[in-house]
Design a protein around this motif. Structure first.
Motif, PDB file in Angstrom:
ATOM      1  N   ASP A   5      56.395   3.213  55.906  1.00  0.00           N
ATOM      2  CA  ASP A   5      57.639   3.418  55.663  1.00  0.00           C
ATOM      3  C   ASP A   5      58.738   3.074  57.167  1.00  0.00           C
ATOM      4  N   ALA A   6      59.712   2.615  57.002  1.00  0.00           N
ATOM      5  CA  ALA A   6      60.376   1.558  58.079  1.00  0.00           C
ATOM      6  C   ALA A   6      60.754   3.084  59.300  1.00  0.00           C
ATOM      7  N   GLY A   7      61.472   3.904  57.860  1.00  0.00           N
ATOM      8  CA  GLY A   7      61.924   5.313  59.028  1.00  0.00           C
ATOM      9  C   GLY A   7      61.376   6.210  59.471  1.00  0.00           C
ATOM     10  N   PHE A   8      60.055   5.975  58.825  1.00  0.00           N
ATOM     11  CA  PHE A   8      59.073   7.714  59.216  1.00  0.00           C
ATOM     12  C   PHE A   8      58.517   6.990  60.500  1.00  0.00           C
ATOM     13  N   ASP A   9      58.287   7.994  61.135  1.00  0.00           N
ATOM     14  CA  ASP A   9      57.713   7.783  62.677  1.00  0.00           C
ATOM     15  C   ASP A   9      56.599   8.135  62.587  1.00  0.00           C
ATOM     16  N   TYR A  13      55.380  12.357  64.161  1.00  0.00           N
ATOM     17  CA  TYR A  13      55.058  13.010  63.220  1.00  0.00           C
ATOM     18  C   TYR A  13      53.559  13.876  63.691  1.00  0.00           C
ATOM     19  N   HIS A  14      52.804  12.797  63.930  1.00  0.00           N
ATOM     20  CA  HIS A  14      51.723  13.125  64.338  1.00  0.00           C
ATOM     21  C   HIS A  14      51.126  13.512  65.824  1.00  0.00           C
ATOM     22  N   LEU A  16      53.834  16.124  66.626  1.00  0.00           N
ATOM     23  CA  LEU A  16      54.335  17.261  66.005  1.00  0.00           C
ATOM     24  C   LEU A  16      52.832  18.181  65.602  1.00  0.00           C
ATOM     25  N   LEU A  17      52.944  17.304  65.013  1.00  0.00           N
ATOM     26  CA  LEU A  17      51.778  18.120  64.421  1.00  0.00           C
ATOM     27  C   LEU A  17      50.711  18.730  64.718  1.00  0.00           C
ATOM     28  N   LEU A  18      49.768  17.409  66.543  1.00  0.00           N
ATOM     29  CA  LEU A  18      48.642  17.890  67.129  1.00  0.00           C
ATOM     30  C   LEU A  18      49.436  19.462  67.608  1.00  0.00           C
ATOM     31  N   GLU A  19      50.554  19.103  68.438  1.00  0.00           N
ATOM     32  CA  GLU A  19      51.502  20.536  68.468  1.00  0.00           C
ATOM     33  C   GLU A  19      51.883  21.929  67.889  1.00  0.00           C
ATOM     34  N   ALA A  20      51.751  21.733  66.737  1.00  0.00           N
ATOM     35  CA  ALA A  20      51.944  22.877  65.850  1.00  0.00           C
ATOM     36  C   ALA A  20      50.619  23.554  65.764  1.00  0.00           C
ATOM     37  N   ASP A  21      50.398  24.516  66.711  1.00  0.00           N
ATOM     38  CA  ASP A  21      49.149  25.209  66.924  1.00  0.00           C
ATOM     39  C   ASP A  21      49.322  26.606  66.595  1.00  0.00           C
ATOM     40  N   ASP A  22      50.183  27.097  66.034  1.00  0.00           N
ATOM     41  CA  ASP A  22      50.360  28.183  65.577  1.00  0.00           C
ATOM     42  C   ASP A  22      51.939  28.547  64.843  1.00  0.00           C
ATOM     43  N   ASP A  23      51.919  29.591  63.728  1.00  0.00           N
ATOM     44  CA  ASP A  23      51.863  29.085  62.632  1.00  0.00           C
ATOM     45  C   ASP A  23      53.859  29.280  62.063  1.00  0.00           C
ATOM     46  N   ASP A  24      54.393  30.021  63.763  1.00  0.00           N
ATOM     47  CA  ASP A  24      56.001  28.675  63.964  1.00  0.00           C
ATOM     48  C   ASP A  24      56.310  27.829  64.233  1.00  0.00           C
ATOM     49  N   LYS A  25      55.284  27.243  64.628  1.00  0.00           N
ATOM     50  CA  LYS A  25      55.068  25.726  65.290  1.00  0.00           C
ATOM     51  C   LYS A  25      55.061  24.634  64.524  1.00  0.00           C
TER      52      LYS A  25
END
Length: 67
Positions: A5-9, A13-14, A16-25
């Motif tokens: 999608d043109a507006g989907f970065d 997001y990838h 941010l997903l890699l950085e989401a290493d705990d439930d809060d993130k």
């Protein structure tokens, strides 16, 4: 594979997903995705409303010009 999608970065997001290493993130990422999708839908709805109003105005002008 579907087109991006043109507006989907995807890269953002990838990352941010890699950085989401705990439930809060992970929850923060989910909230961000929901918020951004809602904002995109609202923008699309506003654009659609503007287009409909413009079409209606043009139709009225053309109709009144025939009299």
């Amino acid at each position: 594979m579907r087109k991006q999608d043109a507006g989907f970065d995807y890269h953002r997001y990838h990352r941010l997903l890699l950085e989401a290493d705990d439930d809060d993130k992970r929850l923060a990422l989910i909230e961000l995705l929901i918020e951004e999708k809602a904002r995109d839908r609202l923008a699309a709805q506003r654009a659609s409303d503007r287009a409909a109003m413009t079409a209606h105005t043009i139709a009225n002008v053309l109709k009144n010009g025939r009299h």
